[in-house]
Design an enzyme around this catalytic site. Structure first.
Site, short mmCIF file in Angstrom:
data_model
loop_
_atom_site.label_atom_id
_atom_site.label_comp_id
_atom_site.label_asym_id
_atom_site.label_seq_id
_atom_site.Cartn_x
_atom_site.Cartn_y
_atom_site.Cartn_z
N ASP A 172 52.86 -4.07 -48.47
CA ASP A 172 52.36 -5.03 -47.47
C ASP A 172 53.49 -5.95 -47.01
O ASP A 172 53.29 -6.80 -46.14
CB ASP A 172 51.14 -5.80 -47.98
CG ASP A 172 51.42 -6.63 -49.22
OD1 ASP A 172 52.54 -6.54 -49.76
OD2 ASP A 172 50.51 -7.37 -49.64
N SER A 173 54.70 -5.74 -47.58
CA SER A 173 55.89 -6.39 -47.03
C SER A 173 56.12 -5.94 -45.59
O SER A 173 56.93 -6.54 -44.87
CB SER A 173 57.13 -6.08 -47.89
OG SER A 173 57.23 -4.69 -48.13
N LYS B 212 48.12 0.13 -54.62
CA LYS B 212 48.65 -0.95 -55.47
C LYS B 212 47.90 -2.24 -55.14
O LYS B 212 47.65 -2.53 -53.97
CB LYS B 212 50.15 -1.15 -55.26
CG LYS B 212 50.72 -2.32 -56.06
CD LYS B 212 52.25 -2.30 -56.15
CE LYS B 212 52.96 -2.80 -54.92
NZ LYS B 212 52.66 -4.20 -54.57
N ASP C 234 49.88 -0.21 -50.50
CA ASP C 234 49.38 -1.53 -50.90
C ASP C 234 48.01 -1.79 -50.29
O ASP C 234 47.79 -1.54 -49.10
CB ASP C 234 50.33 -2.64 -50.39
CG ASP C 234 51.29 -3.11 -51.47
OD1 ASP C 234 51.05 -2.84 -52.66
OD2 ASP C 234 52.29 -3.76 -51.09
N GLU D 74 47.59 -6.54 -56.33
CA GLU D 74 48.24 -7.66 -57.01
C GLU D 74 47.24 -8.42 -57.87
O GLU D 74 46.14 -8.75 -57.39
CB GLU D 74 48.84 -8.63 -55.98
CG GLU D 74 49.97 -8.03 -55.16
CD GLU D 74 50.55 -9.03 -54.16
OE1 GLU D 74 50.17 -10.21 -54.19
OE2 GLU D 74 51.39 -8.60 -53.36
N GLU E 119 57.40 -8.44 -60.57
CA GLU E 119 58.28 -9.02 -59.55
C GLU E 119 58.77 -10.40 -59.99
O GLU E 119 57.98 -11.27 -60.36
CB GLU E 119 57.52 -9.12 -58.21
CG GLU E 119 58.37 -9.70 -57.10
CD GLU E 119 57.77 -9.48 -55.70
OE1 GLU E 119 56.75 -8.77 -55.57
OE2 GLU E 119 58.36 -10.03 -54.75
O1 KIV Z 1 55.06 -5.10 -50.50
C1 KIV Z 1 56.07 -4.78 -51.15
O2 KIV Z 1 57.11 -4.38 -50.61
C2 KIV Z 1 56.00 -4.89 -52.61
C3 KIV Z 1 57.27 -4.72 -53.37
C4 KIV Z 1 58.12 -5.92 -53.21
C5 KIV Z 1 57.02 -4.39 -54.79
O3 KIV Z 1 54.97 -5.13 -53.14
#
Ligand code: KIV
Length: 272
Positions: free
Chosen positions: A53-54, A122, A92, A124, A191
Site C-alpha cells: 500500500d506504499s 498482508k 496489501d 498490519e 518494520e
Molecule cells: O507497503 C509497503 O511497501 C510495505 C513494505 C514497506 C513492507 O508494507
C-alpha cells in the site's frame, strides 16, 4: 533463483518460504505496482513481490498510506500478477478494509484475491486483528503479518521513527508475533525496530521474518522506487540504493527534450 526450486516447482509458495527459513536460505522481497516493473523484478529472480500500500505514496503521491482504496490496490495487484511467473505475489489489504470486523475482512480479502490473482494478502497489526486473520486463513487465503512501524497507524504513532525501543512495546511486539504465528500467518514483516529485537523474534518463530529497517532477519524487503534511487530526497539509514534512477532518468529525459527541440529526433532512420 532460490535453490529449493526444482524444474517442476517454479512458483514460490508459502511452503517454499517456510522451507527456506528451515534451511537457512534468505528470502528476497521487493515491492512492485505495475506490469513492466514486476516483469523485470520477477525475471531478476526475486522470491516475493509485495504489492504494497506504499503505492499510495509512490504511485499516487499521498503523504500516507491511508487514502489508498481496495479498488486501487486491486488495479495495482492484477497489473503485477499478469507479469509474474516465478515469484509469490502478496497484496496489501489497505487501511479500512479489515479493521471494522472479521466478516468485512474476509469479504475484502476474497475480493482482493479474486480481482488480482495474488497468492496471499498482508495485514498490519497484532492481537486486535487476530480474529480477522483467522477468518481470512480459514477461507483459504494465506496471510503475511506486519508489526513494528505499521504505516496505517501513523496518526497514532505520530512519527515514522523506530518502534519498540522501550521494553514494554518490545514485549508487546514479541507477544503479537507469537499470536500471529499461532493464528496461522505464513510469514511476518517487521518494520523499523531494533536489530536485537528482530533477532529475538526470528529465533522464537518458525515462520520466516522479513525485515525492513529491522536489521538481519530471515529475509529483507525494500520499496523498489527507493532502492533504485528514484526518490531523490529519501535516504533513511536502512536504505541501500542500488541505482541512481533519478539521475539516469533526468539525464535521459533532458537529452530527449534537447533532441526534440534541436530537430535531431527523429532522424531519417527513425522515420517510416
Ligand atoms: O507497503 C509497503 O511497501 C510495505 C513494505 C514497506 C513492507 O508494507
Amino acid at each position: 533463483m532460490a535453490q529449493y526450486l526444482s524444474e517442476t516447482a517454479k512458483k514460490v509458495t508459502t511452503l517454499c518460504v517456510r522451507q527456506m527459513k528451515a534451511q537457512g536460505e534468505k528470502i528476497s522481497m521487493l515491492t512492485s505496482y505495475d506490469y513492466t516493473t514486476a516483469g523485470i523484478v520477477d525475471a531478476a529472480g526475486i522470491d516475493i513481490i509485495l504489492v504494497g500500500d506504499s503505492a499510495s505514496n509512490v504511485m499516487a503521491g499521498n503523504s500516507t498510506t491511508l487514502p489508498i482504496t481496495l479498488d486501487e490496490m486491486a488495479l495495482y495487484g492484477r497489473s503485477v500478477v499478469r507479469a509474474v511467473s516465478h515469484a509469490m505475489v502478496v497484496c496489501d489489504m489497505p487501511f479500512g478494509s479489515y479493521q471494522v470486523s472479521a466478516e468485512d475482512a474476509v469479504r475484502n480479502a476474497i475480493r482482493l484475491m479474486q480481482q488480482t490473482g495474488a497468492d496471499a494478502v498482508k495485514l498490519e497489526g497484532g492481537e486486535a486483528i487476530i480474529p480477522a486473520i483467522r477468518r481470512i486463513i480459514a477461507a483459504g487465503i494465506p496471510v503475511m503479518g506486519h508489526l513494528g512501524l505499521t504505516p496505517q497507524s501513523i496518526n497514532v504513532f505520530g512519527s515514522y521513527g523506530v518502534r519498540a525501543r522501550e521494553e514494554a512495546e518490545a514485549e508487546r511486539l514479541m507477544a503479537d508475533a507469537k499470536a500471529l504465528e499461532a493464528a496461522g500467518c505464513f510469514a511476518l514483516v517487521l518494520e523499523k525496530i531494533p536489530a536485537a529485537l528482530t533477532q529475538r523474534v526470528c529465533s522464537s518463530l518458525s515462520i520466516p521474518v522479513i525485515g525492513i529497517g529491522a536489521g538481519p532477519a530471515d529475509g529483507q524487503v525494500l520499496v523498489i522506487d527507493d532502492m533504485l534511487g528514484k526518490n531523490k530526497g529519501f535516504h533513511p539509514k536502512f536504505l541501500r540504493c542500488y541505482a541512481d534512477l533519478h539521475g539516469i532518468m533526468t539525464d535521459a529525459i533532458g537529452r530527449y527534450v534537447s533532441d526534440v527541440r534541436s530537430g535531431d529526433f527523429p532522424n531519417e532512420g527513425e522515420c517510416y
